[in-house]
Design an enzyme around this catalytic site. Structure first.
Site, short mmCIF file in Angstrom:
data_model
loop_
_atom_site.label_atom_id
_atom_site.label_comp_id
_atom_site.label_asym_id
_atom_site.label_seq_id
_atom_site.Cartn_x
_atom_site.Cartn_y
_atom_site.Cartn_z
N VAL A 73 10.04 48.47 -51.25
CA VAL A 73 10.22 49.36 -50.54
C VAL A 73 8.91 50.31 -50.96
O VAL A 73 8.62 50.36 -52.32
CB VAL A 73 11.90 50.88 -51.21
CG1 VAL A 73 12.67 49.88 -50.19
CG2 VAL A 73 11.69 50.82 -52.33
N THR A 106 4.41 49.33 -51.44
CA THR A 106 5.42 48.86 -51.96
C THR A 106 5.83 48.80 -52.80
O THR A 106 4.57 48.16 -53.46
CB THR A 106 6.38 47.42 -50.50
OG1 THR A 106 5.52 46.90 -50.62
CG2 THR A 106 6.52 47.41 -49.23
N ASP A 107 7.18 48.30 -53.85
CA ASP A 107 7.52 47.77 -54.59
C ASP A 107 7.41 46.72 -55.29
O ASP A 107 8.38 46.13 -54.33
CB ASP A 107 8.11 49.48 -55.93
CG ASP A 107 9.32 49.34 -55.36
OD1 ASP A 107 9.87 48.51 -54.43
OD2 ASP A 107 9.83 50.43 -55.62
N ALA A 108 8.45 45.87 -55.92
CA ALA A 108 8.57 45.33 -56.19
C ALA A 108 10.15 45.06 -55.33
O ALA A 108 10.71 43.29 -54.59
CB ALA A 108 9.20 44.58 -57.95
#
Length: 148
Positions: A19, A14-16
């Site tokens: 998601v 996931t990213d910041a």
């Protein structure tokens, strides 16, 4: 039936925003590709380290339909298709709880690893493509009979 691969989304995917990071979807699809090769008795070590032949991805695309979150249980379905004597394409459908969340495509070209020139697909890949095509067509026929 198309080949299917189960995968749980991990925090590292996931990213910041929480998601799945866009590029990681292609990595997950590649995992499914590797599993399908292995399921067809293709030795992955030999396949990816064969000094005479390579299968670079020359095109890739992903359509994101819904977000994927940590802990989501993904089902990746893939259907490879021969598109020439030296090329094949794989279509992927990623679902969570029977809802399609992403669709992807990778196109691969068979090349001589030394000269980097195109060459015909080896027999084991042609067999893998044929087996998966027949399985996908059979599943589609069964599905169409269920609708009627």
């Amino acid at each position: 039936m198309s080949f299917t691969y189960n995968r749980t989304v991990r925090f590292q995917d996931t990213d910041a925003a929480g998601v799945v990071y866009f590029a990681n979807v292609l990595g997950i699809c590649h995992e499914a590709y590797e599993e399908s090769l292995e399921a067809s008795s293709i030795n992955l070590k030999d396949f990816f380290t064969n000094p005479s032949v390579a299968f670079p991805i020359v095109h890739a695309s992903v359509d994101f339909l819904r977000p994927m979150f940590v802990g989501d249980k993904l089902l990746i379905s893939l259907i490879p298709q021969k598109i020439g004597v030296e090329k094949f394409e794989i279509t992927y459908e990623v679902t969570v709880a029977e809802v399609v969340v992403a669709k992807a495509i990778t196109r691969h070209v068979c090349i001589d690893a030394s000269s980097r020139s195109k060459q015909e697909l080896p027999d084991e890949i042609v067999q893998w493509l044929e087996t998966n095509r027949r399985d996908a067509e059979g599943a589609e026929r069964r599905r169409s009979r269920e609708i009627m």
